[in-house]
Design a protein around this motif. Sequence first.
Motif, PDB file in Angstrom:
ATOM      1  N   ASN A 110       0.827  -1.211   0.000  1.00 54.68           N
ATOM      2  CA  ASN A 110       0.000   0.000   0.000  1.00 54.68           C
ATOM      3  C   ASN A 110       0.860   1.259   0.000  1.00 54.68           C
ATOM      4  N   MET A 111       1.939   1.239   0.780  1.00 54.20           N
ATOM      5  CA  MET A 111       2.836   2.401   0.804  1.00 54.20           C
ATOM      6  C   MET A 111       3.467   2.620  -0.564  1.00 54.20           C
ATOM      7  N   ALA A 112       3.817   1.506  -1.221  1.00 58.96           N
ATOM      8  CA  ALA A 112       4.410   1.619  -2.558  1.00 58.96           C
ATOM      9  C   ALA A 112       3.387   2.129  -3.572  1.00 58.96           C
ATOM     10  N   ASP A 113       2.152   1.615  -3.482  1.00 63.77           N
ATOM     11  CA  ASP A 113       1.099   2.050  -4.412  1.00 63.77           C
ATOM     12  C   ASP A 113       0.785   3.537  -4.226  1.00 63.77           C
ATOM     13  N   GLN A 114       0.777   3.991  -2.967  1.00 57.23           N
ATOM     14  CA  GLN A 114       0.472   5.389  -2.677  1.00 57.23           C
ATOM     15  C   GLN A 114       1.676   6.306  -2.855  1.00 57.23           C
ATOM     16  N   LYS A 115       2.864   5.697  -3.054  1.00 61.56           N
ATOM     17  CA  LYS A 115       4.113   6.454  -3.156  1.00 61.56           C
ATOM     18  C   LYS A 115       4.273   7.423  -1.965  1.00 61.56           C
ATOM     19  N   GLU A 116       4.090   6.872  -0.778  1.00 61.73           N
ATOM     20  CA  GLU A 116       4.228   7.694   0.416  1.00 61.73           C
ATOM     21  C   GLU A 116       5.644   8.232   0.527  1.00 61.73           C
ATOM     22  N   ASN A 117       5.787   9.442   1.062  1.00 66.81           N
ATOM     23  CA  ASN A 117       7.124  10.012   1.187  1.00 66.81           C
ATOM     24  C   ASN A 117       7.926   9.256   2.235  1.00 66.81           C
ATOM     25  N   ARG A 118       9.236   9.412   2.179  1.00 63.63           N
ATOM     26  CA  ARG A 118      10.135   8.630   3.029  1.00 63.63           C
ATOM     27  C   ARG A 118       9.873   8.876   4.515  1.00 63.63           C
ATOM     28  N   SER A 119       9.526  10.104   4.893  1.00 61.98           N
ATOM     29  CA  SER A 119       9.276  10.406   6.299  1.00 61.98           C
ATOM     30  C   SER A 119       8.087   9.613   6.829  1.00 61.98           C
ATOM     31  N   SER A 120       7.037   9.509   6.022  1.00 60.32           N
ATOM     32  CA  SER A 120       5.863   8.745   6.433  1.00 60.32           C
ATOM     33  C   SER A 120       6.192   7.263   6.549  1.00 60.32           C
ATOM     34  N   VAL A 121       6.989   6.757   5.625  1.00 60.49           N
ATOM     35  CA  VAL A 121       7.426   5.356   5.687  1.00 60.49           C
ATOM     36  C   VAL A 121       8.235   5.112   6.955  1.00 60.49           C
ATOM     37  N   GLN A 122       9.103   6.043   7.296  1.00 58.54           N
ATOM     38  CA  GLN A 122       9.919   5.894   8.498  1.00 58.54           C
ATOM     39  C   GLN A 122       9.048   5.863   9.753  1.00 58.54           C
ATOM     40  N   MET A 123       7.981   6.657   9.778  1.00 59.91           N
ATOM     41  CA  MET A 123       7.083   6.638  10.931  1.00 59.91           C
ATOM     42  C   MET A 123       6.424   5.272  11.088  1.00 59.91           C
ATOM     43  N   LYS A 124       5.974   4.695   9.989  1.00 57.49           N
ATOM     44  CA  LYS A 124       5.339   3.373  10.049  1.00 57.49           C
ATOM     45  C   LYS A 124       6.352   2.305  10.452  1.00 57.49           C
ATOM     46  N   CYS A 125       7.572   2.427   9.953  1.00 53.79           N
ATOM     47  CA  CYS A 125       8.620   1.471  10.326  1.00 53.79           C
ATOM     48  C   CYS A 125       8.967   1.593  11.812  1.00 53.79           C
ATOM     49  N   THR A 126       8.939   2.814  12.323  1.00 51.89           N
ATOM     50  CA  THR A 126       9.198   3.022  13.750  1.00 51.89           C
ATOM     51  C   THR A 126       8.113   2.346  14.589  1.00 51.89           C
TER      52      THR A 126
END
Length: 532
Positions: A349-365
Amino acid sequence: MYNILIVDDEVLVRTHLKLLLQNLSNEFTVCGEATNGLSALEKIPRIQPDIIFSDMRMPVMDGLELCRQVKNQYPDIQIIALSNYDDYTYVRGALKNGALDYVLKHKLNEEYLLSLLTELKKNLNVQSGLKSFPNRTVSALREKFVNDLLGEVFLSEKDIETNIRFLGINLDLTHLIPIILSVDDYARIEQQNNLNQKNILNFSICNIGNEILSKYPTGILAHIEKEIYCILLSFASEVSQAKIEGTINSLLQQISSNYKKYLNISVSFCVGETTGHIIDISHSYTRALETIRLTFYSDRQSILRTKSVPIPPSDLAGLDYSLEKSLLSLAQKGDYEKAEEIIQKLFQNMADQKENRSSVQMKCTDLLSIITRISKKNKLDLNKIIADKISPDQIFIQFHTMAQFSEWFLDCFLNMCREIKLQLPGDSSYVKSAIAYVNRDYSKPISLQSIADEIGISIGYLSTIFKNETGHGFTDYLNSLRISTAVHLMELGERDFHKIAEECGFQDYAYFFKVFKKRMGTTPKTYLRRFE
């Protein structure tokens, strides 16, 4: 000011020598470079060098012939031969034909060069008069010009045109294309190198890139910040879009392969949209800069194009609460299959939405938080869980793509679920299988009979070995697991008791209250007050 021409067919040797000379003294400036003797002879009348450093073995015209020609045509120019151990015949010939000294390439260093150049100054007879800016100063001014241009510092076309002419930049004022160049894995490179090494890398990237661009009609490369560089090309006289694309593809391939060969780095590009006039270049550059961040969803050595890639939203968001709750519950029971499905869907879903890196980092955290909480609660050894022995504080430095993050977290959850399953009660494979089924399907209307049928043994035998090995009857174990899950949901913030009962597998709401009070010594409502 003494001008130096470097002649060598190896770009790495030229770059290394140029860097040494530029750090040496303000009295000496590299005024030009050539890849063979013939090219050097063609440049001499225009750049007027005082000193030539020349390799001996080169294609087209070697260093020995260059020495002969320079001695005859430009007797005031001082020549230093660059050689390897096995170039003695060339060096001897060069010394006979006017070279003053020779330098072994593998022994090039600042101390020796300074001593050599100090001696050369005594023999030089440089005519007085104004010299051009040192090459180091020109490079800095050109870089500043590009940064000012992209930052919309210039107020008029005339200012831009004056700077281009004054700095000798090969760039037209119309039909420009900005290309962002980004160094892959820069965070890791930055961590592994000191400031001086990073400066050398930056110098080498600019030097090699601009040398390649010098073979094209127009173009300049400048450092912007950290891993970001910008190439500006103009195609004022080219109307064929196919030829423009061909030129860009050829250029990017050359730059990429040379950086890999000589600097052992990979780079990615984003080709911006064509700008009608140079004064409007900033908008196209900004779009390309936003797009280059999307290499996070592709891979190293990517080539993106602004027009074909949508810019992701800038909104920041962590894990959805219900998703976090599901992962916590599944991991606690060692159910990797369902956890894997959720994690894969999350990253897709993150890849499909092309979420920015900061948002990805928050989810990974947030995912890291789940791993930490489950490990602490179950007293697991984190060293057995962390994938590839890359610590959590390093993943945002070491990983460059979404695929790397996804793979790392899937491995961590797999390891964690395996460790939790090892803690499950029971000795025989039958009991361990029964507990695994209970942990997987506790929210469904399961029974000892249904599990015995799944395993393939009689209900009486399963009931006996289950109690002997776990110390609990099947119903007692199932209810204990369901109430433990209910408590966990309350701790996560769930307040709807009907929903809690249903998610934990209680078909009867009143029975849920009865079992909860028996297990916890209080009603769900009273228990919940401790969290308010």
